[in-house]
Scaffold this motif. Structure first.
Motif, PDB file in Angstrom:
ATOM      1  N   GLN A 103      -4.207   8.642   2.507  1.00 59.97           N
ATOM      2  CA  GLN A 103      -3.345   7.460   2.512  1.00 59.97           C
ATOM      3  C   GLN A 103      -3.597   6.732   1.215  1.00 59.97           C
ATOM      4  OE1 GLN A 103      -0.887   6.600   4.724  1.00 59.97           O
ATOM      5  NE2 GLN A 103      -0.446   5.323   2.956  1.00 59.97           N
TER       6      GLN A 103
ATOM      7  N   PRO B 218      -0.358   1.483   0.538  1.00 63.04           N
ATOM      8  CA  PRO B 218      -0.058   0.803   1.805  1.00 63.04           C
ATOM      9  C   PRO B 218       1.031   1.561   2.568  1.00 63.04           C
ATOM     10  CG  PRO B 218      -0.234  -0.780   0.023  1.00 63.04           C
ATOM     11  CD  PRO B 218      -0.268   0.585  -0.619  1.00 63.04           C
ATOM     12  N   PRO B 219       0.734   2.007   3.774  1.00 61.79           N
ATOM     13  CA  PRO B 219       1.657   2.885   4.506  1.00 61.79           C
ATOM     14  C   PRO B 219       3.070   2.327   4.630  1.00 61.79           C
ATOM     15  CG  PRO B 219      -0.432   2.704   5.666  1.00 61.79           C
ATOM     16  CD  PRO B 219      -0.473   1.706   4.531  1.00 61.79           C
TER      17      PRO B 219
ATOM     18  N   CYS C  14      -6.387   4.396  -0.430  1.00 57.39           N
ATOM     19  CA  CYS C  14      -5.290   3.458  -0.652  1.00 57.39           C
ATOM     20  C   CYS C  14      -5.576   2.614  -1.903  1.00 57.39           C
ATOM     21  CB  CYS C  14      -5.134   2.550   0.573  1.00 57.39           C
ATOM     22  SG  CYS C  14      -3.837   1.303   0.387  1.00 57.39           S
TER      23      CYS C  14
ATOM     24  N   TRP D 218      -4.906  -0.265  -2.471  1.00 54.32           N
ATOM     25  CA  TRP D 218      -5.276  -1.647  -2.135  1.00 54.32           C
ATOM     26  C   TRP D 218      -6.678  -1.745  -1.528  1.00 54.32           C
ATOM     27  CZ3 TRP D 218      -0.606  -4.680   0.356  1.00 54.32           C
ATOM     28  CH2 TRP D 218       0.364  -4.869  -0.619  1.00 54.32           C
ATOM     29  N   LEU D 219      -7.341  -0.638  -1.342  1.00 55.76           N
ATOM     30  CA  LEU D 219      -8.685  -0.665  -0.755  1.00 55.76           C
ATOM     31  C   LEU D 219      -9.723  -1.028  -1.808  1.00 55.76           C
ATOM     32  CD1 LEU D 219     -10.512  -0.061   1.714  1.00 55.76           C
ATOM     33  CD2 LEU D 219     -10.732   2.271   0.799  1.00 55.76           C
TER      34      LEU D 219
ATOM     35  N   CYS E  45      -9.453  -4.382   2.654  1.00 54.83           N
ATOM     36  CA  CYS E  45      -8.154  -4.427   1.989  1.00 54.83           C
ATOM     37  C   CYS E  45      -8.144  -5.583   0.992  1.00 54.83           C
ATOM     38  CB  CYS E  45      -7.063  -4.614   3.048  1.00 54.83           C
ATOM     39  SG  CYS E  45      -5.392  -4.586   2.371  1.00 54.83           S
TER      40      CYS E  45
ATOM     41  N   ARG F 174      -0.642  -6.790   4.042  1.00 57.01           N
ATOM     42  CA  ARG F 174      -0.676  -5.418   4.548  1.00 57.01           C
ATOM     43  C   ARG F 174       0.530  -5.124   5.440  1.00 57.01           C
ATOM     44  NH1 ARG F 174      -3.329  -8.602   7.832  1.00 57.01           N
ATOM     45  NH2 ARG F 174      -3.847  -8.070   9.979  1.00 57.01           N
ATOM     46  N   PRO F 175       0.944  -3.857   5.488  1.00 54.92           N
ATOM     47  CA  PRO F 175       2.112  -3.487   6.298  1.00 54.92           C
ATOM     48  C   PRO F 175       1.830  -3.486   7.798  1.00 54.92           C
ATOM     49  CG  PRO F 175       1.244  -1.565   5.140  1.00 54.92           C
ATOM     50  CD  PRO F 175       0.445  -2.743   4.679  1.00 54.92           C
TER      51      PRO F 175
ATOM     52  N   CYS G 153      -0.819  -1.166   9.405  1.00 56.40           N
ATOM     53  CA  CYS G 153      -2.210  -1.589   9.201  1.00 56.40           C
ATOM     54  C   CYS G 153      -2.557  -2.740  10.147  1.00 56.40           C
ATOM     55  CB  CYS G 153      -2.427  -2.014   7.761  1.00 56.40           C
ATOM     56  SG  CYS G 153      -2.092  -0.714   6.567  1.00 56.40           S
TER      57      CYS G 153
HETATM   58  S1  SF4 Z   1      -5.237  -2.133   5.341  1.00 58.12           S
HETATM   59 FE1  SF4 Z   1      -4.890  -2.395   3.139  1.00 58.12          FE
HETATM   60  S2  SF4 Z   1      -6.262  -0.910   2.172  1.00 58.12           S
HETATM   61 FE2  SF4 Z   1      -6.025  -0.284   4.313  1.00 58.12          FE
HETATM   62  S3  SF4 Z   1      -4.335   1.218   4.281  1.00 58.12           S
HETATM   63 FE3  SF4 Z   1      -3.493  -0.821   4.778  1.00 58.12          FE
HETATM   64  S4  SF4 Z   1      -2.843  -1.636   2.800  1.00 58.12           S
HETATM   65 FE4  SF4 Z   1      -4.233   0.035   2.357  1.00 58.12          FE
END
Ligand code: SF4
Length: 101
Positions: A3, A6-7, A60, A62-63, A70, A76-77, A80
């Motif tokens: 992943q 962000p999904p 990801c 964003w991680l 995150c 976040r989507p 998540c």
């Molecule tokens: S919570 Fe944040 S870091 Fe984790 S998969 Fe979703 S967008 Fe990416």
């Protein structure tokens, strides 16, 4: 299992039809409300993906790997937001990515 972003966000960004789809309404609104720098980061990732650029890091974008959190939690989507920490699925992902329990 990977992943890298962000999904759903990159797919939404690349499709006006999906952005307008009622089932994607919440994430489309979140994308529309993103700070420009975050949208640019997603577009840059999409361009690299389309160009076939392979990342050495499959996590990801964003991680924050130093904290395993995150970096943009408030943006976040939906998927998540719905993901339940500590469930079998969560543990499965952690094992997949070699994250200490
Ligand atoms: S919570 Fe944040 S870091 Fe984790 S998969 Fe979703 S967008 Fe990416």
């Amino acid at each position: 299992m990977e992943q890298e972003s962000p999904p759903g966000y990159v797919m939404l960004l690349s499709s006006a039809d999906m952005m307008a789809d009622e089932s994607c309404r919440e994430d489309a609104a979140r994308i529309a409300a993103l700070p420009a720098a975050l949208r640019d980061e997603l577009r840059k990732y999409l361009q690299q993906l389309l160009a076939g650029v392979e990342r050495s890091d499959r996590a990801c974008i964003w991680l924050d790997k130093s904290t395993m959190r995150c970096r943009h939690h408030e943006h976040r989507p939906s998927i998540c937001r719905d993901f339940e920490i500590g469930t079998d699925k969560c543990q499965s992902w952690r094992q997949e990515f070699g994250i200490d329990q």
